[in-house]
Design an enzyme around this catalytic site. Structure first.
Site, PDB file in Angstrom:
ATOM      1  N   ALA A 225      90.979 -28.990   6.675  1.00  0.00           N
ATOM      2  CA  ALA A 225      90.917 -29.455   5.286  1.00  0.00           C
ATOM      3  C   ALA A 225      92.179 -30.211   4.909  1.00  0.00           C
ATOM      4  O   ALA A 225      93.105 -29.663   4.301  1.00  0.00           O
ATOM      5  CB  ALA A 225      90.693 -28.270   4.349  1.00  0.00           C
ATOM      6  N   LEU A 226      92.215 -31.475   5.280  1.00  0.00           N
ATOM      7  CA  LEU A 226      93.342 -32.355   4.960  1.00  0.00           C
ATOM      8  C   LEU A 226      92.964 -33.411   3.932  1.00  0.00           C
ATOM      9  O   LEU A 226      93.600 -33.556   2.891  1.00  0.00           O
ATOM     10  CB  LEU A 226      93.863 -33.029   6.235  1.00  0.00           C
ATOM     11  CG  LEU A 226      94.856 -34.189   6.043  1.00  0.00           C
ATOM     12  CD1 LEU A 226      96.122 -33.698   5.342  1.00  0.00           C
ATOM     13  CD2 LEU A 226      95.208 -34.825   7.387  1.00  0.00           C
TER      14      LEU A 226
ATOM     15  N   GLU B  37      91.794 -35.835   1.047  1.00  0.00           N
ATOM     16  CA  GLU B  37      91.516 -35.720  -0.386  1.00  0.00           C
ATOM     17  C   GLU B  37      91.112 -37.088  -0.911  1.00  0.00           C
ATOM     18  O   GLU B  37      91.265 -38.099  -0.204  1.00  0.00           O
ATOM     19  CB  GLU B  37      92.771 -35.242  -1.129  1.00  0.00           C
ATOM     20  CG  GLU B  37      93.234 -33.851  -0.703  1.00  0.00           C
ATOM     21  CD  GLU B  37      94.466 -33.386  -1.468  1.00  0.00           C
ATOM     22  OE1 GLU B  37      94.955 -32.297  -1.155  1.00  0.00           O
ATOM     23  OE2 GLU B  37      94.938 -34.131  -2.371  1.00  0.00           O
ATOM     24  N   PRO B  38      90.595 -37.162  -2.131  1.00  0.00           N
ATOM     25  CA  PRO B  38      90.237 -38.469  -2.687  1.00  0.00           C
ATOM     26  C   PRO B  38      91.380 -39.474  -2.649  1.00  0.00           C
ATOM     27  O   PRO B  38      91.153 -40.670  -2.484  1.00  0.00           O
ATOM     28  CB  PRO B  38      89.824 -38.126  -4.119  1.00  0.00           C
ATOM     29  CG  PRO B  38      89.284 -36.739  -4.021  1.00  0.00           C
ATOM     30  CD  PRO B  38      90.148 -36.050  -3.004  1.00  0.00           C
TER      31      PRO B  38
ATOM     32  N   GLY C 270      94.273 -39.615   2.784  1.00  0.00           N
ATOM     33  CA  GLY C 270      93.479 -39.532   4.004  1.00  0.00           C
ATOM     34  C   GLY C 270      94.362 -39.627   5.217  1.00  0.00           C
ATOM     35  O   GLY C 270      95.067 -38.680   5.579  1.00  0.00           O
TER      36      GLY C 270
ATOM     37  N   GLY D 195      67.744 -57.541  20.369  1.00  0.00           N
ATOM     38  CA  GLY D 195      67.107 -58.388  19.369  1.00  0.00           C
ATOM     39  C   GLY D 195      66.570 -57.578  18.210  1.00  0.00           C
ATOM     40  O   GLY D 195      67.157 -56.559  17.818  1.00  0.00           O
TER      41      GLY D 195
ATOM     42  N   GLU E 264      90.402 -39.208  11.683  1.00  0.00           N
ATOM     43  CA  GLU E 264      91.577 -38.837  12.486  1.00  0.00           C
ATOM     44  C   GLU E 264      92.542 -40.016  12.658  1.00  0.00           C
ATOM     45  O   GLU E 264      93.167 -40.184  13.701  1.00  0.00           O
ATOM     46  CB  GLU E 264      91.153 -38.240  13.830  1.00  0.00           C
ATOM     47  CG  GLU E 264      90.363 -36.951  13.646  1.00  0.00           C
ATOM     48  CD  GLU E 264      90.214 -36.133  14.904  1.00  0.00           C
ATOM     49  OE1 GLU E 264      91.101 -36.197  15.766  1.00  0.00           O
ATOM     50  OE2 GLU E 264      89.201 -35.415  15.007  1.00  0.00           O
TER      51      GLU E 264
ATOM     52  N   THR F  10      92.780 -44.079  10.810  1.00  0.00           N
ATOM     53  CA  THR F  10      92.070 -45.349  10.935  1.00  0.00           C
ATOM     54  C   THR F  10      92.732 -46.250  11.981  1.00  0.00           C
ATOM     55  O   THR F  10      93.866 -46.016  12.409  1.00  0.00           O
ATOM     56  CB  THR F  10      92.073 -46.088   9.590  1.00  0.00           C
ATOM     57  OG1 THR F  10      93.438 -46.396   9.242  1.00  0.00           O
ATOM     58  CG2 THR F  10      91.450 -45.261   8.482  1.00  0.00           C
ATOM     59  N   SER F  11      92.024 -47.310  12.344  1.00  0.00           N
ATOM     60  CA  SER F  11      92.608 -48.281  13.281  1.00  0.00           C
ATOM     61  C   SER F  11      93.895 -48.872  12.725  1.00  0.00           C
ATOM     62  O   SER F  11      94.846 -49.137  13.475  1.00  0.00           O
ATOM     63  CB  SER F  11      91.599 -49.395  13.579  1.00  0.00           C
ATOM     64  OG  SER F  11      90.502 -48.905  14.330  1.00  0.00           O
TER      65      SER F  11
END
Length: 391
Positions: free
Chosen positions: A126-127, A129-130, A133, A343, A367, A369-370
């Site tokens: 639980a890391l 939050e709004p 991140g 296709g 975990e 972002t790029s």
């Protein structure tokens, strides 16, 4: 570097059993999992019986005790099917479980690692939050002292396995940030603690069956021994180390998904016809297949090398970010080419490459972002060069 608990011959058996489980039991039920947005109970039981809820937990606590070098080989097999399978037990072995393995007190390990390894307890990390991140600087959840206890208040977002969790490994601010100290501690919060409210599971673009949800902490009281490592400064450092390890695992997962997309596309190109000829005979289709194969093989080699460097403590910071950045971006390109070769068929629900295309998009987000991986890599390189010049 610690010696492997599982020798090569035993690990080969574990890998073969996992491969057979994935391909003979999970792959045929991918459509069911997607449509119901649910992992069937019998597959969960089978995964637990195989030891998958604790494959990275040391044997002394009931796990299989795989090293990261072995972990990535397993992850490439798990990535071959719906990512909801791995999500069931990913946090138990990864960012939640590893916090306890590496930094928990002996009492915390004895209390939690056995049930985590067996699957009796699902651990959530639980890391997020709004407003916090990949960079936790904006974290607002707070933990305050109350006698010998801690009282936690705040809200978390996109928490994997929250609806089924038995334990929340929870980040909370306990003091003002100062210098390199972020002021954040980590707590072990039982999911049945008074004041916890878990929202309905999110409806996502992909990865159906892998549940995430919001979690609210309303004056949740935990005892003093819930503080990870028994020290406010230990838990955060533990979590960042666990995140780095997890990035190598995610990279391997991406490689497995890319391999599946490639296999599906080669099979389609060899059988689908256009103008009376298999489309695989067309040079532009072959060029797409060549690009896909190149990405898969490059990803396999990279993830194995980065796992080795991490395991041998040669590089525990840059290499994990390199692996995650390259492999998660690579699988996005491979999945896109897979749809292109299929296709219009590739745009239809029920076709594996359509699901893969949606599933793998998330790998570039969680975990770290790029963009965060690029900052970690670039910043570390510059700092290293600066130290060399000043030294």
């Amino acid at each position: 570097m610690t010696a492997p608990e599982v020798d090569p011959e035993e690990f080969a058996q574990i890998l073969e059993l996992t491969r057979d489980f994935v391909r003979s039991r999970v792959v045929p039920r991918e459509a069911e999992i997607m449509e119901q947005d649910l992992m069937p109970a019998d597959l969960r039981t089978a995964a637990a019986d195989l030891g998958l809820f604790g494959y990275a937990i040391p044997q002394r606590w009931g796990g299989l005790g795989l090293t990261l070098v072995q972990d990535v080989e397993l992850a490439m097999e798990l990535g071959y099917t719906t990512l909801a399978l791995r999500s069931m037990f990913g946090t138990n072995n990864g960012i939640a479980g590893q916090v306890l393995v590496g930094y928990g007190t002996e009492g915390q390990r004895e209390r939690w690692l056995g049930p985590i390894a067996s699957g009796d307890v699902v651990a959530s990390f639980a890391l997020t939050e709004p407003g916090a991140g990949s960079d936790p600087a904006g974290l607002t959840t707070r933990a305050t002292r109350s006698g010998d206890d801690w009282v936690i208040s705040g809200s978390k977002r996109f928490i994997t396995n929250a609806p089924t969790a038995g334990l929340f490994v929870t980040f909370a601010r306990t003091r003002p940030a100062e210098g390199k100290d972020p002021g954040i501690a980590v707590f072990l919060v039982p999911a049945d603690a008074a004041g916890i409210e878990v929202g309905p599971h999110d409806r996502k673009m992909g990865q159906e069956g892998a549940w995430t949800a919001d979690v609210a902490f309303d004056d949740v009281r935990v005892s003093g021994d819930a503080l990870v490592g028994g020290d406010e400064r230990v838990g955060y450092r533990a979590a960042m180390t666990s995140l780095a390890r997890g990035r190598v695992h995610i990279a391997a997962l991406a490689v497995g998904a890319a391999r599946r997309a490639l296999d599906e596309t080669v099979a389609y190109a060899a059988t689908a016809t256009q103008g009376g000829r298999p489309i695989g005979e067309f040079q532009l289709v072959q060029a797409h297949l060549a690009d896909m194969q190149t990405g898969v093989l490059a990803g396999e080699s990279l993830v194995r090398e980065c796992a080795r460097r991490f395991h041998e403590s040669e590089d525990t910071r840059i290499a994990p970010s390199v692996a995650k950045l390259f492999c998660t971006e690579m699988v996005g390109r491979v999945a896109d080419l897979a749809v292109q070769v299929h296709g219009g068929t590739g745009y239809m629900r029920g076709v594996p490459v359509e699901r893969i295309y949606r599933d793998v998009r998330l790998l570039r987000l969680y975990e770290g972002t790029s963009e965060i991986q690029r900052l970690i890599i670039g910043g570390a390189l510059v700092r290293g060069a600066t130290r060399q010049r000043s030294g």
